[in-house]
Enzyme design. Structure first.
Site, PDB file in Angstrom:
ATOM      1  N   SER A 124      57.541  -9.507  74.975  1.00  0.00           N
ATOM      2  CA  SER A 124      58.234  -7.936  74.376  1.00  0.00           C
ATOM      3  C   SER A 124      59.986  -7.746  75.087  1.00  0.00           C
ATOM      4  O   SER A 124      59.589  -8.125  76.106  1.00  0.00           O
ATOM      5  CB  SER A 124      57.093  -6.363  75.055  1.00  0.00           C
ATOM      6  OG  SER A 124      57.419  -5.982  74.910  1.00  0.00           O
ATOM      7  N   TYR A 147      52.296  -3.032  82.183  1.00  0.00           N
ATOM      8  CA  TYR A 147      52.045  -3.997  81.352  1.00  0.00           C
ATOM      9  C   TYR A 147      53.534  -4.913  81.180  1.00  0.00           C
ATOM     10  O   TYR A 147      53.386  -5.791  80.797  1.00  0.00           O
ATOM     11  CB  TYR A 147      52.383  -3.044  80.527  1.00  0.00           C
ATOM     12  CG  TYR A 147      52.502  -3.630  78.603  1.00  0.00           C
ATOM     13  CD1 TYR A 147      51.485  -4.749  77.960  1.00  0.00           C
ATOM     14  CD2 TYR A 147      53.800  -3.128  78.186  1.00  0.00           C
ATOM     15  CE1 TYR A 147      52.000  -5.025  77.059  1.00  0.00           C
ATOM     16  CE2 TYR A 147      53.982  -3.886  77.153  1.00  0.00           C
ATOM     17  CZ  TYR A 147      53.426  -4.745  76.235  1.00  0.00           C
ATOM     18  OH  TYR A 147      53.912  -5.150  75.191  1.00  0.00           O
ATOM     19  N   LYS A 151      53.670  -9.225  80.839  1.00  0.00           N
ATOM     20  CA  LYS A 151      53.755 -10.306  80.082  1.00  0.00           C
ATOM     21  C   LYS A 151      54.568 -10.630  80.863  1.00  0.00           C
ATOM     22  O   LYS A 151      54.674 -12.374  79.840  1.00  0.00           O
ATOM     23  CB  LYS A 151      55.298  -8.751  78.879  1.00  0.00           C
ATOM     24  CG  LYS A 151      54.034  -8.437  78.245  1.00  0.00           C
ATOM     25  CD  LYS A 151      53.177  -9.251  77.216  1.00  0.00           C
ATOM     26  CE  LYS A 151      52.364  -8.186  76.144  1.00  0.00           C
ATOM     27  NZ  LYS A 151      51.445  -9.480  75.097  1.00  0.00           N
TER      28      LYS A 151
END
Ligand code: NAD
Ligand code: WQD
Length: 334
Positions: A124, A147, A151
């Site tokens: 992302s 989050y 990643k």
């Protein structure tokens, strides 16, 4: 031989399944349906006239992954499975680290056990450190929430495994995927109140929400509202096909941004929606949302040069297709 899509019943996975099958690939899906509906895959089957082997399984479940890899002839994997809500990850960091890291570790171990050597991973743009957009792949990184950090950790794990083995991987950093397939048969189906802009606009258009709140009008941007790199979901899906082809022809790990390379403000997106759908979306100007950055957009040159991929669809296309999906499926897949 098949391409395994983990998390393939989700928003990006279902559109990618369609694009891959249309390009002649065989697809297998594994998804625990924690944030998706089996109906999405049923519709892709209907649209393509193809049966898709579906495993309702947690990718972190070693026994379930072993059983899948024993039964199917897997040639490569696109790893979409993961939890993705920024706010929830701040409240429940352990849930995010456990799910996103465990599923990746189990997947990588299973791939190694079965000699599967090609991986495309959903990363992302949230891994970039704020402040120097446009971001190119070598811009400074720093996950801004659990989050994002999950990643970043997974990118590093994949890099280490590629360096130590014959695994070849493509890491894709998506910017802001929006819209739906133009048929209106598959699209984004958030549960509860949408946290993201485009689904919130869609639900405002359908009357489910009264008005959009624009989060902040005092950013140092063209019109004071946040700038993002919105990307049509079908362009993104096609990007996976290019990544898969690249992965089949190259060794090691490579990172690519997938974005349009252009920023659009919140107000510009509202205006594009109104133009594309002949509407007037009601909105109010509210305070900034905590954790938001002013400007994020991609330098998309590397994907253009090395993947031979570039986004073709316009912001109006995104708005038209998002509304078409919303109109036809006011309650999503339910
Ligand atoms: P999504 O929630 O629609 O899809 C993710 C899918 O993974 C869901 O179907 C969910 O049920 C499944 N899943 C989650 N954990 C699982 C597990 N342990 N085992 C099996 N299945 C599991 O989200 P999406 O928008 O399609 O995103 C796909 C991937 O792309 C995610 O990894 C996400 O972090 C990443 N990504 C998304 C965006 C975005 O804006 N949508 C942007 C950048 C990156
Ligand atoms: C876009 C713009 C908001 C809602 C998120 C994740 C990111 C990635 C993509 C997974 C911002 C504004 C929003 C609303 C608004 N996902 N906005 N009113 O925050 O850029 O990115 O999704 O990897 O990690 O953080 O997307 O759609 O939430 O916001 O004004 O009701 O719209 O402030 O400027 P974001 P978004």
């Amino acid at each position: 031989m098949s391409v395994l899509l983990t998390g393939g019943a989700g928003y990006i996975g279902s559109h990618t399944a369609l694009a891959l099958i249309e390009a002649g690939e065989k697809v297998v899906v594994a998804d625990n349906l924690c944030n998706a509906s089996r109906e999405a895959i049923r519709r892709v089957e209907e649209m393509t006239g193809t049966e898709i082997p579906f495993y309702e399984a947690d990718v972190a479940d070693t026994a379930a992954m072993n059983a899948l890899f024993e039964r199917e002839e897997i040639e490569s994997v696109i790893h979409f499975a993961g939890l993705k809500a920024v706010g929830e990850s701040v409240e429940k960091p352990l849930l995010y680290y456990r799910n996103n890291l465990d599923s990746t570790l189990t997947l990588l171990e299973t791939m190694e056990r079965f000699g599967v050597r090609r991986l495309v991973f959903s990363s992302s743009a949230t891994v970039y450190r704020d402040g120097n957009a446009p971001f190119s792949e070598d811009s400074p990184l720093s996950g801004s929430c659990p989050y994002g950090r999950s990643k970043l950790m997974i990118e590093q794990i994949i890099g280490d495994v590629c360096a130590a083995s014959a695994l070849s991987a493509v890491i894709l950093r998506y910017f802001n995927p929006v819209g739906a397939h133009p048929s209106g048969r598959i699209g984004e189906d958030p549960s509860g109140v949408p946290a993201n802009l485009m689904p919130y606009i869609s639900q405002t258009a359908s009357g489910k929400r009264q008005a959009l709140t624009v989060f902040g009008g005092d950013y140092p941007t063209r019109d004071g509202t946040g700038e993002r790199d919105y990307l049509h979901i079908c362009d993104l899906a096609e990007g996976h096909l290019s990544a898969l082809r690249y992965c089949r022809e190259h060794e090691g790990a490579e990172v690519f941004n997938l974005g349009r390379g252009e920023s659009v403000t919140v107000l510009e997106l509202i205006r594009a929606w109104n133009r594309a759908n002949d509407m007037d979306i009601p909105y109010v100007l509210g305070p900034r949302r905590e954790g938001d950055v002013a400007v994020t957009y991609a330098n998309a040159d590397k994907a253009k040069k090395m993947l031979h991929w570039e986004a073709r669809r316009s912001v109006e296309d995104m708005c038209r297709d998002a509304w078409n999906w919303q109109k036809q499926n006011p309650d999503g897949y339910r």
